[in-house]
Design an enzyme around this catalytic site. Structure first.
Site, PDB file in Angstrom:
ATOM      1  CG  ASP A 117      -1.819   1.147   1.363  1.00 41.68           C
ATOM      2  OD1 ASP A 117      -2.006   1.946   0.191  1.00 41.68           O
ATOM      3  OD2 ASP A 117      -2.253   1.522   2.393  1.00 41.68           O
ATOM      4  CD  GLU A 162      -2.050   2.889 -12.392  1.00 40.60           C
ATOM      5  OE1 GLU A 162      -0.895   2.125 -12.862  1.00 40.60           O
ATOM      6  OE2 GLU A 162      -2.528   3.870 -13.037  1.00 40.60           O
TER       7      GLU A 162
HETATM    8  O1  G3I Z   1       1.076 -11.347 -22.335  1.00 40.10           O
HETATM    9  C1  G3I Z   1       2.075 -11.739 -21.619  1.00 40.10           C
HETATM   10  C2  G3I Z   1       1.906 -13.233 -21.296  1.00 40.10           C
HETATM   11  O2  G3I Z   1       2.162 -13.890 -22.631  1.00 40.10           O
HETATM   12  C3  G3I Z   1       2.792 -13.677 -20.252  1.00 40.10           C
HETATM   13  O3  G3I Z   1       2.682 -14.888 -20.046  1.00 40.10           O
HETATM   14  C4  G3I Z   1       2.414 -12.879 -19.038  1.00 40.10           C
HETATM   15  C5  G3I Z   1       3.593 -13.158 -17.895  1.00 40.10           C
HETATM   16  O4  G3I Z   1       3.818 -12.223 -16.855  1.00 40.10           O
HETATM   17  O5  G3I Z   1       2.751 -11.714 -19.489  1.00 40.10           O
HETATM   18  C6  G3I Z   1       1.774 -11.114 -20.057  1.00 40.10           C
HETATM   19  O6  G3I Z   1       1.845  -9.655 -20.265  1.00 40.10           O
HETATM   20  C7  G3I Z   1       1.397  -8.842 -19.345  1.00 40.10           C
HETATM   21  C8  G3I Z   1       0.391  -7.856 -19.877  1.00 40.10           C
HETATM   22  O7  G3I Z   1      -0.034  -7.103 -18.811  1.00 40.10           O
HETATM   23  C9  G3I Z   1      -0.677  -8.614 -20.529  1.00 40.10           C
HETATM   24  O8  G3I Z   1      -1.587  -9.289 -19.502  1.00 40.10           O
HETATM   25  C10 G3I Z   1       2.592  -8.101 -18.652  1.00 40.10           C
HETATM   26  O9  G3I Z   1       3.586  -8.986 -18.075  1.00 40.10           O
HETATM   27  C11 G3I Z   1       1.924  -7.163 -17.637  1.00 40.10           C
HETATM   28  O10 G3I Z   1       3.298  -6.291 -17.334  1.00 40.10           O
HETATM   29  C12 G3I Z   1       0.986  -6.040 -18.470  1.00 40.10           C
HETATM   30  O11 G3I Z   1       0.684  -5.349 -17.337  1.00 40.10           O
HETATM   31  C13 G3I Z   1      -0.426  -4.172 -17.902  1.00 40.10           C
HETATM   32  C14 G3I Z   1       0.443  -3.116 -17.470  1.00 40.10           C
HETATM   33  O12 G3I Z   1      -0.634  -1.885 -17.785  1.00 40.10           O
HETATM   34  C15 G3I Z   1       1.490  -2.599 -18.062  1.00 40.10           C
HETATM   35  O13 G3I Z   1       1.637  -2.518 -19.708  1.00 40.10           O
HETATM   36  C16 G3I Z   1      -1.472  -4.318 -17.278  1.00 40.10           C
HETATM   37  O14 G3I Z   1      -2.476  -5.689 -17.758  1.00 40.10           O
HETATM   38  C17 G3I Z   1      -2.631  -3.330 -17.549  1.00 40.10           C
HETATM   39  O15 G3I Z   1      -3.829  -3.246 -16.637  1.00 40.10           O
HETATM   40  C18 G3I Z   1      -1.648  -1.935 -17.014  1.00 40.10           C
HETATM   41  O16 G3I Z   1      -2.691  -1.036 -17.442  1.00 40.10           O
HETATM   42  C19 G3I Z   1      -2.262   0.455 -17.049  1.00 40.10           C
HETATM   43  C20 G3I Z   1      -1.909   1.362 -18.365  1.00 40.10           C
HETATM   44  O17 G3I Z   1      -1.052   0.851 -19.143  1.00 40.10           O
HETATM   45  C21 G3I Z   1      -1.891   2.867 -18.086  1.00 40.10           C
HETATM   46  N1  G3I Z   1      -2.999   3.152 -17.052  1.00 40.10           N
HETATM   47  C22 G3I Z   1      -3.034   2.491 -15.796  1.00 40.10           C
HETATM   48  C23 G3I Z   1      -3.172   0.819 -16.175  1.00 40.10           C
HETATM   49  C24 G3I Z   1      -3.240   0.240 -14.782  1.00 40.10           C
HETATM   50  O18 G3I Z   1      -2.252  -0.004 -14.252  1.00 40.10           O
HETATM   51  O1  9MR Z   2       1.815   6.369 -13.241  1.00 37.81           O
HETATM   52  C1  9MR Z   2       2.089   5.478 -14.230  1.00 37.81           C
HETATM   53  C2  9MR Z   2       1.059   4.362 -14.169  1.00 37.81           C
HETATM   54  O2  9MR Z   2      -0.387   4.970 -14.391  1.00 37.81           O
HETATM   55  C3  9MR Z   2       1.168   3.294 -15.259  1.00 37.81           C
HETATM   56  O3  9MR Z   2       0.269   2.188 -14.783  1.00 37.81           O
HETATM   57  C4  9MR Z   2       2.669   2.774 -14.974  1.00 37.81           C
HETATM   58  C5  9MR Z   2       2.854   1.697 -15.943  1.00 37.81           C
HETATM   59  O4  9MR Z   2       2.710   1.932 -17.361  1.00 37.81           O
HETATM   60  O5  9MR Z   2       3.311   3.670 -15.191  1.00 37.81           O
HETATM   61  C6  9MR Z   2       3.243   4.690 -14.186  1.00 37.81           C
HETATM   62  O6  9MR Z   2       4.243   5.678 -14.520  1.00 37.81           O
HETATM   63  C7  9MR Z   2       5.693   5.167 -14.180  1.00 37.81           C
HETATM   64  C8  9MR Z   2       6.205   4.896 -15.312  1.00 37.81           C
HETATM   65  O7  9MR Z   2       5.904   4.108 -16.144  1.00 37.81           O
HETATM   66  C9  9MR Z   2       7.944   4.981 -14.824  1.00 37.81           C
HETATM   67  N1  9MR Z   2       8.189   6.229 -14.161  1.00 37.81           N
HETATM   68  C10 9MR Z   2       7.464   6.345 -12.736  1.00 37.81           C
HETATM   69  C11 9MR Z   2       6.052   6.553 -13.243  1.00 37.81           C
HETATM   70  C12 9MR Z   2       5.123   6.484 -11.876  1.00 37.81           C
HETATM   71  O8  9MR Z   2       5.097   7.818 -11.369  1.00 37.81           O
END
Ligand code: G3I
Ligand code: 9MR
Length: 559
Positions: free
Chosen positions: A530, A539
């Protein structure tokens, strides 16, 4: 003996319906007895023995269960383990989850762009409007002859995706679709649910007013010239931890893609069915949605494999965009979902042929896996579908019930006695949405089969989210005794108010720990912190709150 509060006794921190299953999980194996007491410990009501020791394959931590389902007396209580201590308090009563249900939807109001939140509706979380997004720039990756790079378009409204100030069509798709499904499945419940939002005085269900805030934004993301849909409306780089009115860097609409087109097609086709009932309040909107859906569908048929590959885009165009990618690579499930929604709305055979039945295992929905949303829709509207669709729907029903059956098979041996966490694979980025989406699937299985065990397991996944888990947190901000205080949520961090914006579901345990914060544990079900630093476990996101809405409102509605 003088007992103390123990965080090793974990249970739903809100409480239980009188007839429901009631379980607390005790971390450790040293104790064997429990009783239920008043919060001041003066009254003792019910006592029992803890279960045998449970262990999971991925955690070295043993647990025992305190099952007090037989205790049905309304009131406020704690679980006491003599020698260890007592739990956070909880209540037993009807409508026990009503507060969480309302808050989970109200959370979307707090996420609104393009309007100020006034004290009347937002209380201490009132805030100025951010930029309205009426002047958004067409990024070079999205340039066309009619809309060359630099063209200014208007893309107002919508919800803040998560802790960041951007709007992503792919993530809006599953979010808005899930909320519409909640409405379609439990209309009577939502028709009277009042959320104290600015539109509460009109004669439209509040949840629908809230959904429309985002749907109207989604429609602005379609290029009227060709039906294609921009992947997102974003700034180039994530904003610092500021309030929305300081998120003033330029916003762009970027490259169109197949996933975006199909998400808009699915959601706007689904919205048609709901909006037809509100033609008087929103004249013409249902027709506009249908046209948008068909136009986007046609674009996707002509462009069936346009991926959103942010790195590749950045190699070709400036400025570089480094915000959330939501970069799916497989669109077969998006095609199936959009086809299912268009078919359920129009009954046009061309869409039925495009639904397909995936030969592979079913997958719990997430932003890049939406196939089951289409199945749920066809099952929901089964009786209105032409005869030719019936065999396919019958098979979908059978497969969902079978999937749910597999999910609940071994729950009895799991340390937290929930479907969630049966496998370490459940603990991804946003794992709490896995729990909620499993809950939706279990509710669907219950609705199909009438087998009450599925409804009970859906409820126990809600127990998981509200405290019966290995972290001991109730993951919904403001609801429970130990809840996230420092979510990675820019308004909560920047507003100077101690309590975070309420009703938001934190991401949850994620042993990926991509943010490299100081997690207290890397065990899959404990990898949560947290801390505002932790965007990978703490998040919040609209696609995590929406299945919470479905789960908790569905459960309240079904009681
Ligand atoms: O697709 C692969 C899969 O093949 C593999 O087996 C698995 C193992 O970890 O990973 C999978 O990829 C993951 C992907 O999500 C799809 O599920 C990545 O590891 C994981 O890092 C990725 O996380 C996403 C993250 O953004 C980073 O891109 C989350 O699902 C997604 O909810 C999150 O979304 C973010 C937005 O980008 C920005 N806004 C905030 C939001 C919430 O954090
Ligand atoms: O604040 C960002 C968050 O909303 C996204 O889910 C996350 C993954 O894409 O990235 C956060 O931003 C971080 C960035 O990726 C790396 N530098 C620090 C940022 C957080 O303050």
């Amino acid at each position: 003996a003088q007992e103390k509060l123990s965080e090793n006794i974990r249970t739903n921190q809100i409480g239980f319906y009188p007839p429901a299953q009631k379980i607390a999980v005790v971390a450790g194996e040293a104790y064997s007895e429990f009783y239920i007491a008043s919060p001041d410990l003066k009254q003792k009501y019910f006592s029992g023995k803890l279960s045998d020791v449970k262990r999971s394959a991925f955690s070295p931590k043993p647990t025992r269960l305190a099952d007090f389902s037989a205790f049905k007396t309304p009131g406020r209580f704690v679980v006491v383990i003599p020698g260890l201590g007592y739990s956070y308090p909880f209540e037993i009563r009807e409508k026990i989850h009503e507060g969480v249900a309302k808050a989970s939807i109200k959370a979307f109001y707090y996420q609104r762009f393009s309007m100020a939140l006034t004290p009347q509706y937002a209380g201490q979380w009132s805030r100025a409007s951010g930029p309205t997004h009426r002047e958004v720039i067409v990024h070079p990756s999205a340039a066309t002859e009619k809309r060359p790079a630099g063209t200014v378009i208007s893309s107002p409204r919508g919800w803040i995706d998560a802790g960041d100030y951007n709007k992503y069509i792919v993530n809006s798709g599953i979010t808005t679709g899930t909320l519409l499904s909640a409405y379609e499945d439990f209309p009577a419940y939502f028709d009277t649910l009042k959320l104290a939002i600015p539109e509460s005085g009109n004669d439209v269900p509040d949840v629908l007013d809230e959904i429309l805030w985002n749907l109207r934004w989604m429609l602005t993301m379609q290029d009227p010239a060709d039906g294609g849909v921009y992947h997102k409306c974003t700034n180039a780089r994530f904003d610092p931890m500021v309030m929305p009115d300081q998120a003033t860097t330029p916003r762009y609409v970027v490259q169109k893609g197949t996933a975006a087109a199909l998400n808009l097609a699915a959601v706007s086709a689904q919205a048609v069915r709901v909006l037809r009932k509100f033609e008087r309040q929103f004249p013409g909107l249902a027709d506009s949605c249908l046209r948008a859906a068909q136009h986007a569908w046609k674009w996707a048929q002509k462009n069936p494999d346009v991926k959103y590959d942010q790195n590749k885009m950045n190699e070709a165009f400036d400025p570089d965009v480094t915000t959330g990618a939501y970069g799916d690579r497989d669109f077969s499930d998006e095609f199936s979902w959009a086809a299912a929604e268009l078919y359920a709305t129009t009954k046009d055979a061309q869409y039925r042929n495009a639904i397909g039945l995936s030969p592979g295992a079913l997958l719990v929905p997430t932003w890049n896996q939406v196939r089951l949303l289409g199945y749920y829709t066809l099952i929901r509207h089964e009786k209105q579908l032409p005869a030719e669709a019936q065999p396919v729907v019958a098979e979908m029903k059978q497969r969902i019930v079978q999937f749910a059956g597999d999910m609940i098979k071994d729950v009895g041996s799991h340390p937290y006695h929930t479907v969630m966490g049966s496998t370490p694979k459940d603990f991804v980025w946003g794992s709490n949405a896995v729990a909620a989406n499993q809950g939706i699937l279990l509710i669907q299985a219950y609705r199909i089969s009438g087998d009450k065990r599925y409804a009970d397991h859906a409820l126990s996944n809600l127990d998981y989210l509200l405290g019966r888990n290995a972290t001991g947190y109730s993951f919904v901000t403001g609801h429970g005794s130990k809840t996230p205080m420092h979510p990675h949520h820019r308004p909560s961090e920047a507003d100077g108010v101690t309590a975070p914006v309420p009703g938001l579901l934190a991401g949850g345990p994620n042993p990926g720990m991509q943010d490299k914060c100081a997690y207290p544990s890397s065990i899959p079900d404990e990898a949560y912190i947290d801390d505002v630093c932790s965007y990978a476990s703490n998040e919040v996101a609209i696609n995590w709150n929406a299945p919470l809405v479905y789960l908790v409102c569905g459960i309240e509605a079904m009681r």
